[in-house]
Motif scaffolding. Structure first.
Motif, PDB file in Angstrom:
ATOM      1  N   LEU A  49       4.955   4.956   6.133  1.00  0.00           N
ATOM      2  CA  LEU A  49       5.200   6.340   5.706  1.00  0.00           C
ATOM      3  C   LEU A  49       6.163   7.069   6.649  1.00  0.00           C
ATOM      4  O   LEU A  49       6.830   8.007   6.239  1.00  0.00           O
ATOM      5  N   VAL A  64      -1.085   5.453   1.718  1.00  0.00           N
ATOM      6  CA  VAL A  64      -1.939   6.641   1.863  1.00  0.00           C
ATOM      7  C   VAL A  64      -3.404   6.248   1.720  1.00  0.00           C
ATOM      8  O   VAL A  64      -4.271   6.685   2.486  1.00  0.00           O
ATOM      9  N   TYR A  65      -3.672   5.371   0.754  1.00  0.00           N
ATOM     10  CA  TYR A  65      -5.067   4.969   0.527  1.00  0.00           C
ATOM     11  C   TYR A  65      -5.615   4.173   1.715  1.00  0.00           C
ATOM     12  O   TYR A  65      -6.770   4.345   2.111  1.00  0.00           O
ATOM     13  N   MET A  67       6.496   3.930  -5.414  1.00  0.00           N
ATOM     14  CA  MET A  67       5.285   4.741  -5.512  1.00  0.00           C
ATOM     15  C   MET A  67       4.038   3.908  -5.237  1.00  0.00           C
ATOM     16  O   MET A  67       3.066   4.389  -4.660  1.00  0.00           O
ATOM     17  N   ILE A 126      -4.825   4.494   4.802  1.00  0.00           N
ATOM     18  CA  ILE A 126      -5.135   5.432   5.887  1.00  0.00           C
ATOM     19  C   ILE A 126      -6.423   6.206   5.548  1.00  0.00           C
ATOM     20  O   ILE A 126      -7.333   6.315   6.375  1.00  0.00           O
ATOM     21  N   ALA A 127      -6.492   6.711   4.305  1.00  0.00           N
ATOM     22  CA  ALA A 127      -7.667   7.516   3.911  1.00  0.00           C
ATOM     23  C   ALA A 127      -8.940   6.682   4.011  1.00  0.00           C
ATOM     24  O   ALA A 127      -9.959   7.150   4.522  1.00  0.00           O
ATOM     25  N   ALA A 128      -8.877   5.445   3.534  1.00  0.00           N
ATOM     26  CA  ALA A 128     -10.074   4.591   3.556  1.00  0.00           C
ATOM     27  C   ALA A 128     -10.483   4.263   4.986  1.00  0.00           C
ATOM     28  O   ALA A 128     -11.665   4.231   5.305  1.00  0.00           O
ATOM     29  N   THR A 183       8.676   5.534   8.268  1.00  0.00           N
ATOM     30  CA  THR A 183       9.966   4.846   8.351  1.00  0.00           C
ATOM     31  C   THR A 183      11.062   5.630   7.628  1.00  0.00           C
ATOM     32  O   THR A 183      10.834   6.167   6.534  1.00  0.00           O
ATOM     33  N   GLU A 228      13.976   6.379   5.304  1.00  0.00           N
ATOM     34  CA  GLU A 228      14.257   5.753   4.000  1.00  0.00           C
ATOM     35  C   GLU A 228      15.621   5.080   3.940  1.00  0.00           C
ATOM     36  O   GLU A 228      15.926   4.377   2.971  1.00  0.00           O
ATOM     37  N   ARG A 275       3.694   3.553  -1.536  1.00  0.00           N
ATOM     38  CA  ARG A 275       3.248   4.812  -0.918  1.00  0.00           C
ATOM     39  C   ARG A 275       1.771   5.045  -1.181  1.00  0.00           C
ATOM     40  O   ARG A 275       1.026   5.460  -0.292  1.00  0.00           O
ATOM     41  N   MET A 276       1.352   4.802  -2.441  1.00  0.00           N
ATOM     42  CA  MET A 276      -0.056   5.011  -2.775  1.00  0.00           C
ATOM     43  C   MET A 276      -0.933   4.113  -1.909  1.00  0.00           C
ATOM     44  O   MET A 276      -1.942   4.550  -1.345  1.00  0.00           O
TER      45      MET A 276
END
Lengths: 220, 230
Positions: free
Chosen positions: B73, B158-159, B151, B161-163, B75, B77, B154-155
């Motif tokens: 996330l 994020v997931y 996408m 990290i959240a988990a 890095t 682009e 990215r999903m």
């Protein structure tokens, strides 16, 4: 800007309250259905009421947020957010605030049937404790839901399937804490450990959401 | 690029070899180890070596996945190759760790039945692992249905990290949730003759994880290349 965005979102919901009403009815049905799974006695135990309440409200919120995400995908809002110059963190905060208010409204409507059907004692201190737990728990759940509804815009699966799949497992600890915390309020036990943990969940999920919402919304 | 790929390939082959040697040594040590007391499961106790090692490897893998997710996330682009490599590192770590986490949940009941008399108890550590398993299973299922690579990556980041951030919260919540005593010991007190098989199993499964992760990461990158060319 955050309040203005939340106001716009809430105004849209007020103009077309069908989705919110459907979510409320769904939550109410879940609340009643859980009675069948709990025990067969004629008066249900108040000790399970808080768990039933949070699970029902969560299902209602999931349905509502899935519908809102589907509407945003259909109307091109997702693309508008991706190209907007407004800071992603603020957009996230506005959307989170709207989701939070909508789910609190569902909670408020669910409370009378909960008291009625699950024989909850009408105790002002306990209800105040439940309100505090509810506010903190729903803030964390709304933070997660708002974040991952952005990810579902690019899923080929139905949003109604993808969003609950993503947020339900991550929400389990918050739901567990809220259920036991609510029960502790009615038992007269100390609430501070639950409130601290729920606040930690708010900070973790809210902070993560504000930091990465832009990425999930498709910004570079 | 080809030079790097070749070096990665040789490194991957070395890890496979290393893992094969360590797994063989661990199997030998586990079967040589004395049978435990009947109160700790007798012959079924031998599953403990695989169970504990798999749990350690699963945590390590999810930690690596969260690290790669953060890196992905953050890095720039303008460096798509690096982004792709980090996203592949994150996804493959989640996928391989998920296999080890499933092993923990499968081997646990096999050991629990003779010791506790039940396949499953809703006690804190078991519940924590089950919730983690559901979290990562959901992410893998949803990811498989996302057609846009960018996408999807990215999903997943994020997931992941959240988990991973959710793990302490899950553990804290189930401590309140379940009033029964913790059945898992807080510290593992082992007789000296059990040390070697345990540490060899931990080393073997860690090496196996790294070997599988390397392979899966390279396959992920090749899959993306093929998709882009077709």
């Amino acid at each position: 800007m955050i309040a203005a965005l939340a106001r716009v979102e809430l105004t849209q919901e007020l103009r077309r309250p069908g989705q919110w009403l459907a979510a409320l009815l769904f939550a109410l049905v879940v609340l009643l259905m859980q009675a069948f799974a709990l025990d067969s006695s004629l008066t249900l135990r108040p000790d399970v009421a808080c768990g039933v309440f949070f699970v029902s409200a969560f299902f209602g919120m999931t349905l509502l947020e899935s519908s809102r995400a589907a509407r945003e995908r259909a109307s091109g809002v997702a693309e508008a957010i991706a190209v907007s110059r407004a800071p992603a963190g603020r957009i996230y905060a506005g959307k989170w605030l709207a989701a939070f208010v909508l789910v609190l409204a569902i909670d408020l409507c669910l409370l009378p049937p909960l008291i009625l059907f699950y024989n909850l004692p009408l105790n002002a201190a306990a209800l105040a404790g439940l309100a505090a737990v509810t506010a903190l728990a729903q803030a964390a759940l709304a933070a997660l839901t708002t974040l991952f509804s952005a990810a579902t815009h690019s899923s080929s699966a139905q949003i109604h399937l993808a969003l609950p799949l993503l947020i339900l497992p991550l929400s389990l600890p918050v739901l567990a804490l809220a259920s036991i915390g609510g029960h502790a309020a009615f038992e007269g036990h100390a609430l501070s450990p639950f409130l601290k943990l729920l606040l930690a969940a708010d900070i973790v999920f809210g902070g993560l959401g504000a930091a990465v919402y832009g990425k999930l919304a498709g910004r570079s | 690029m080809k030079g790097i790929e070749g070096a990665n390939g040789r490194m991957g082959a070395l890890w496979v070899l290393y893992a094969a040697v360590l797994v063989s040594a661990a199997l030998w040590a586990v079967f040589q180890a004395p049978v435990a007391e009947p109160t700790t499961g007798g012959i079924a106790q031998k599953i403990f070596y695989f169970h504990v090692s798999a749990a350690w490897v699963a945590f390590l893998g999810f930690f690596i996945a969260a690290g790669y997710a953060c890196a992905h996330l953050l890095t720039d682009e303008s460096r798509p190759d690096l982004m792709r490599a980090r996203a592949a590192g994150c996804y493959s770590a989640v996928e391989v760790s998920f296999v080890f986490l499933s092993l923990v949940l499968l081997t646990g009941p096999v050991w629990a039945r003779p010791v506790w008399g039940v396949w499953w108890r809703w006690e804190p550590r078991l519940t924590t692992f089950l919730i983690m398993w559901v979290c990562y299973a959901a992410a893998l299922v949803v990811r498989a249905q996302m057609p846009r690579r960018e996408m999807r990556d990215r999903m997943m980041s994020v997931y992941a990290i959240a988990a991973f951030l959710n793990v302490p919260l899950v553990y804290a919540s189930v401590l309140f949730w379940r009033e029964e005593n913790q059945m898992h010991p807080r510290r593992i007190g082992l007789a000296p003759e059990f040390h070697l098989p345990l540490w060899l199993s931990v080393a073997a499964e860690t090496a196996l994880f790294v070997a599988l992760w390397n392979l899966r990461r390279r396959i992920c990158l090749k899959e993306e290349m093929i998709r882009e060319k077709s």
